[in-house]
Write a protein that holds these residues in place. Structure first.
Motif, PDB file in Angstrom:
ATOM      1  N   LEU A  16       0.833  -1.205   0.000  1.00  0.00           N
ATOM      2  CA  LEU A  16       0.000   0.000   0.000  1.00  0.00           C
ATOM      3  C   LEU A  16       0.876   1.266   0.000  1.00  0.00           C
ATOM      4  O   LEU A  16       0.644   2.205  -0.770  1.00  0.00           O
ATOM      5  CB  LEU A  16      -0.921  -0.012   1.212  1.00  0.00           C
ATOM      6  N   ASN A  17       1.873   1.288   0.878  1.00  0.00           N
ATOM      7  CA  ASN A  17       2.724   2.474   0.947  1.00  0.00           C
ATOM      8  C   ASN A  17       3.518   2.656  -0.334  1.00  0.00           C
ATOM      9  O   ASN A  17       3.761   3.790  -0.766  1.00  0.00           O
ATOM     10  CB  ASN A  17       3.687   2.352   2.134  1.00  0.00           C
ATOM     11  N   LEU A  24       2.209   9.522  -5.531  1.00  0.00           N
ATOM     12  CA  LEU A  24       2.673  10.868  -5.197  1.00  0.00           C
ATOM     13  C   LEU A  24       3.803  11.307  -6.119  1.00  0.00           C
ATOM     14  O   LEU A  24       3.831  12.448  -6.628  1.00  0.00           O
ATOM     15  CB  LEU A  24       3.150  10.907  -3.733  1.00  0.00           C
ATOM     16  N   GLU A  25       4.769  10.434  -6.333  1.00  0.00           N
ATOM     17  CA  GLU A  25       5.928  10.817  -7.143  1.00  0.00           C
ATOM     18  C   GLU A  25       5.567  11.000  -8.610  1.00  0.00           C
ATOM     19  O   GLU A  25       6.128  11.862  -9.294  1.00  0.00           O
ATOM     20  CB  GLU A  25       7.025   9.759  -6.995  1.00  0.00           C
ATOM     21  N   ASN A  26       4.622  10.182  -9.107  1.00  0.00           N
ATOM     22  CA  ASN A  26       4.245  10.294 -10.513  1.00  0.00           C
ATOM     23  C   ASN A  26       3.145  11.324 -10.743  1.00  0.00           C
ATOM     24  O   ASN A  26       3.045  11.904 -11.827  1.00  0.00           O
ATOM     25  CB  ASN A  26       3.784   8.932 -11.043  1.00  0.00           C
ATOM     26  N   LEU A  89       6.883   9.534  -0.247  1.00  0.00           N
ATOM     27  CA  LEU A  89       6.360   8.917   0.966  1.00  0.00           C
ATOM     28  C   LEU A  89       7.451   8.044   1.559  1.00  0.00           C
ATOM     29  O   LEU A  89       8.099   7.270   0.854  1.00  0.00           O
ATOM     30  CB  LEU A  89       5.119   8.078   0.666  1.00  0.00           C
ATOM     31  N   TYR A  90       7.682   8.206   2.870  1.00  0.00           N
ATOM     32  CA  TYR A  90       8.649   7.376   3.581  1.00  0.00           C
ATOM     33  C   TYR A  90       7.925   6.105   3.991  1.00  0.00           C
ATOM     34  O   TYR A  90       7.098   6.106   4.908  1.00  0.00           O
ATOM     35  CB  TYR A  90       9.192   8.133   4.790  1.00  0.00           C
ATOM     36  N   GLN A  97       6.330  13.175   2.670  1.00  0.00           N
ATOM     37  CA  GLN A  97       7.291  14.232   2.916  1.00  0.00           C
ATOM     38  C   GLN A  97       7.771  14.800   1.583  1.00  0.00           C
ATOM     39  O   GLN A  97       7.468  14.247   0.522  1.00  0.00           O
ATOM     40  CB  GLN A  97       8.492  13.707   3.713  1.00  0.00           C
ATOM     41  N   ILE A  98       8.532  15.880   1.699  1.00  0.00           N
ATOM     42  CA  ILE A  98       9.118  16.500   0.514  1.00  0.00           C
ATOM     43  C   ILE A  98      10.624  16.215   0.525  1.00  0.00           C
ATOM     44  O   ILE A  98      11.304  16.520   1.512  1.00  0.00           O
ATOM     45  CB  ILE A  98       8.864  18.018   0.490  1.00  0.00           C
ATOM     46  N   ALA A  99      11.099  15.624  -0.546  1.00  0.00           N
ATOM     47  CA  ALA A  99      12.542  15.428  -0.724  1.00  0.00           C
ATOM     48  C   ALA A  99      13.087  16.690  -1.383  1.00  0.00           C
ATOM     49  O   ALA A  99      12.870  16.944  -2.571  1.00  0.00           O
ATOM     50  CB  ALA A  99      12.820  14.195  -1.564  1.00  0.00           C
TER      51      ALA A  99
END
Length: 451
Positions: A16-17, A24-26, A89-90, A97-99
């Motif tokens: 799930l994560n 989120l990244e895409n 996402l961690y 979070q934001i990298a």
């Protein structure tokens, strides 16, 4: 629908994560986000972890070591920044979070700006001046603490005081250290300690936290309550890297609550050690004094003697002095006699002898006469030889034998007929006069050409 009919309808948390991370990244591209830095942590690895917040929300951020090194400033708590990063996402905690890829300053944050303004104003009023700082009492009769009864800082302070000096009374002036009215409660607790006159020194403390957690100690009314407190105040707020307005107004600043307790309390162990060292020093000094006085007593006892013994010693010294004086006089007389004998012998050798001197003078006169006669004879013979040689070389003697000196018109002596021409006038010098002549060469003859 996220699942097709062939996909299982039960998945793991990890799956799930991972799916949320991919979404989120895409789904969200890299973008610039502005906000205020809060809860900043610069890890030993070089990574930076913090929250970016505004008035309505906050988000966790991470900036890795390589990116942090590229910044031309050092991130600080409360700084307003603009950052470029990608949302991710961690997975281990499920936190999004934001990298952060890049960051630039956007001005100080609201809280930090208010902090700086108050700090400058109070400094201009002289509340931070070293001249108004009071020394801490070395042995306080009682110690006061302004903090929350439930705070971990209170346990640290009490434990440290009990370890260092358990017989000093501790008085707690309870106050919340975080919340909307915490600043008013802290200032009230400080004023209560000032009015009650129960303690010799006051600790204002709480544990570490973010700038928002510590903001009560940045309020002006707390700073003015500390400045008006009649007893010395030690600030032990937050950790070593946390600085509040309370730290600058207080008489002493401690990096932690435990350090504040160590500042205000003497160490019982150190005092006992100091007392033991003083005791040993006094014992050694007393022992040395007794030994010195005993030696002095023995010295004085040795000097104390009967007058008859003293007279006898003086007579012995007088006898020895007389013997030394007689020996010196005899020695001096012997030296004088030797010097007199040596002088007499030198005088005898230097006395003149007239007979010997007359004989020597007569011998020298004879030698002088013989040398003079010999020199006269030698010089006469030399003179005769020179006179003979001069006569032989005299041109007049040659002319007297009938010879003549022939000179041309230029006065040059002629040595060969070849030097003369026919009819040339010449001058002849004879033994008894001079005469001019004319050269006449035989007919048909010619002088040799000077090749």
């Amino acid at each position: 629908m996220l699942f097709t009919t062939q996909t299982q309808d039960v998945i793991s948390v990890t799956a799930l994560n991972r799916m949320a991370r991919n979404l989120l990244e895409n789904g969200i591209p890299s973008l610039w986000v502005s906000g205020e830095i809060s809860n900043l942590t610069l890890a030993a690895s070089g990574h930076a972890y913090f929250s970016l917040k505004d008035a309505g929300a906050q988000v966790r951020c991470v900036m890795f070591r390589q990116r942090v090194r590229q910044l031309d400033f050092i991130p600080r708590e409360g700084m307003q920044v603009e950052l470029l990063g990608s949302v991710t996402l961690y997975e281990a905690r499920g936190d999004y979070q934001i990298a952060v890829e890049n960051m630039r300053e956007a001005g100080l944050g609201r809280l930090y700006e208010a902090y700086e303004k108050l700090k400058k104003r109070l400094a201009a009023e002289g509340l931070f001046a070293e001249a108004r700082k009071r020394p801490l009492p070395p042995h306080p009769r009682a110690i006061g603490i302004v903090t929350s009864p439930a705070a971990a800082a209170l346990r640290d302070v009490v434990t440290t005081l009990a370890r260092r000096m358990p017989n000093i009374p501790i008085i707690l002036y309870p106050s919340p250290v975080q919340g909307n009215d915490a600043a008013q409660q802290i200032a009230h607790a400080i004023r209560s300690a000032s009015k009650r006159h129960e303690v010799d020194v006051l600790i204002v403390s709480r544990g570490g936290g973010s700038i928002e957690d510590l903001w009560s100690f940045n309020e002006e009314l707390v700073a003015r309550a500390i400045a008006a407190c009649p007893v010395p105040v030690v600030s032990g707020v937050g950790h070593e890297t946390d600085f509040t307005i309370c730290d600058f107004v207080a008489d002493r600043r401690a990096p932690t609550p435990t350090a504040a307790a160590e500042l205000v309390s003497p160490s019982r162990d150190a005092m006992l050690q100091q007392l033991e060292r003083g005791k040993r020093g006094l014992e050694r000094a007393l022992a040395r004094l007794i030994i010195d006085k005993g030696q002095r007593l023995d010295y004085l006892a040795n000097r104390l003697s009967h007058p008859g013994e003293r007279l006898a010693r003086q007579q012995q010294e007088l006898s020895r002095a007389r013997i030394r004086l007689e020996a010196l006089i005899k020695n001096q007389l012997r030296q004088d006699n030797r010097q007199l004998a040596n002088a007499s012998a030198r005088l005898g050798r230097l006395r003149p002898a007239p007979e010997q001197a007359a004989r020597t003078l007569q011998q020298l006169a004879l030698r002088l006469a013989r040398a003079s006669e010999h020199m006269h004879t030698s010089r006469s013979m030399t003179l005769l030889r020179l006179e003979t040689a001069l006569s032989a070389m005299n041109p007049e003697a040659v002319l007297a034998r009938g010879y003549a000196i022939v000179q041309n018109a230029q006065g040059k002596a002629i040595k060969s007929p070849s030097e003369l021409g026919d009819g040339e006038r010449v001058h002849l010098q004879l033994a008894e006069g001079e005469v001019d002549a004319k050269i006449s060469l035989p007919h048909g003859t010619q002088t040799q050409l000077p090749f």
